[in-house]
Design a protein around this motif. Structure first.
Motif, PDB file in Angstrom:
ATOM      1  N   GLU A 124      -4.393   2.769 -13.411  1.00  0.00           N
ATOM      2  CA  GLU A 124      -3.433   1.861 -12.779  1.00  0.00           C
ATOM      3  C   GLU A 124      -2.366   1.344 -13.736  1.00  0.00           C
ATOM      4  O   GLU A 124      -1.169   1.405 -13.429  1.00  0.00           O
ATOM      5  N   ALA A 166      -6.586   7.962  -6.709  1.00  0.00           N
ATOM      6  CA  ALA A 166      -6.131   7.301  -5.475  1.00  0.00           C
ATOM      7  C   ALA A 166      -6.305   5.779  -5.497  1.00  0.00           C
ATOM      8  O   ALA A 166      -5.365   5.057  -5.144  1.00  0.00           O
ATOM      9  N   PRO A 167      -7.454   5.230  -5.917  1.00  0.00           N
ATOM     10  CA  PRO A 167      -7.568   3.765  -5.939  1.00  0.00           C
ATOM     11  C   PRO A 167      -6.600   3.106  -6.927  1.00  0.00           C
ATOM     12  O   PRO A 167      -6.060   2.036  -6.646  1.00  0.00           O
ATOM     13  N   LYS A 182       0.858  -1.188   0.000  1.00  0.00           N
ATOM     14  CA  LYS A 182       0.000   0.000   0.000  1.00  0.00           C
ATOM     15  C   LYS A 182       0.894   1.237   0.000  1.00  0.00           C
ATOM     16  O   LYS A 182       1.999   1.206   0.542  1.00  0.00           O
ATOM     17  N   ALA A 234      -3.183   3.109  -5.286  1.00  0.00           N
ATOM     18  CA  ALA A 234      -3.133   2.092  -4.238  1.00  0.00           C
ATOM     19  C   ALA A 234      -3.000   0.697  -4.835  1.00  0.00           C
ATOM     20  O   ALA A 234      -2.231  -0.136  -4.346  1.00  0.00           O
ATOM     21  N   SER A 235      -3.726   0.442  -5.900  1.00  0.00           N
ATOM     22  CA  SER A 235      -3.657  -0.861  -6.556  1.00  0.00           C
ATOM     23  C   SER A 235      -2.286  -1.068  -7.198  1.00  0.00           C
ATOM     24  O   SER A 235      -1.740  -2.174  -7.169  1.00  0.00           O
ATOM     25  N   ARG A 293      -8.409  12.448  -6.073  1.00  0.00           N
ATOM     26  CA  ARG A 293      -9.273  11.454  -5.427  1.00  0.00           C
ATOM     27  C   ARG A 293      -9.639  10.345  -6.404  1.00  0.00           C
ATOM     28  O   ARG A 293      -9.741   9.182  -6.023  1.00  0.00           O
TER      29      ARG A 293
END
Length: 145
Positions: free
Chosen positions: A132, A75-76, A39, A79-80, A72
């Motif tokens: 990603e 962000a995912p 993470k 993180a991935s 925002r």
């Protein structure tokens, strides 16, 4: 057999880890927790400097702010990407509102901005949100991995 210096994601402790054992979930000699979490690490000035200047792995930093919509949204994906890039590349998040000195030091003009550091030096910079796979591809290419 060469040793890498891996910075603990929890306490910032410096750990000597044989390069071929980075993927073996090493534990921190200082706090006993896993050195790698898969993470991004929310970094203050101390943790930022520790990861960038003391660790052996390249460091990918996301400069962001809570009021930034694209930040925002990304962000995912960031993180991935951390789960796929660690332990070869460490990922940090720097809140430009809370860490204005760091943002100023690197003249962050727009957010999100991704910066890749290797050996304490900036080696690449990319402004704007990315999905990603683009983050992963860009980080691997820029780091030479």
């Amino acid at each position: 057999m060469s040793n890498d210096i891996a910075v603990c994601a929890h306490c910032g402790g410096l750990n000597r880890v044989p390069a071929e054992r980075l993927g073996d979930n090493p534990k921190c000699g200082k706090c006993g927790k896993a050195v790698f979490t898969g993470k991004p690490v929310d970094a203050d000035a101390t943790m930022f400097d520790r990861f960038v200047t003391k660790g052996s792995q390249p460091v990918l930093v996301d400069f962001w702010a809570s009021w930034c919509g694209p930040c925002r949204m990304m962000a995912p994906a960031f993180a991935s990407a951390a789960a796929k890039l660690e332990p070869q590349i460490r990922l940090l998040k720097v809140d430009t509102e809370a860490q204005q000195a760091i943002a100023g030091r690197y003249q962050i003009q727009s957010i999100p901005t991704l910066m890749l550091f290797r050996g304490g030096r900036e080696v690449a910079r990319q402004a704007g949100a990315m999905p990603e796979q683009a983050i992963i591809g860009w980080a691997r290419q820029a780091s030479g991995l």
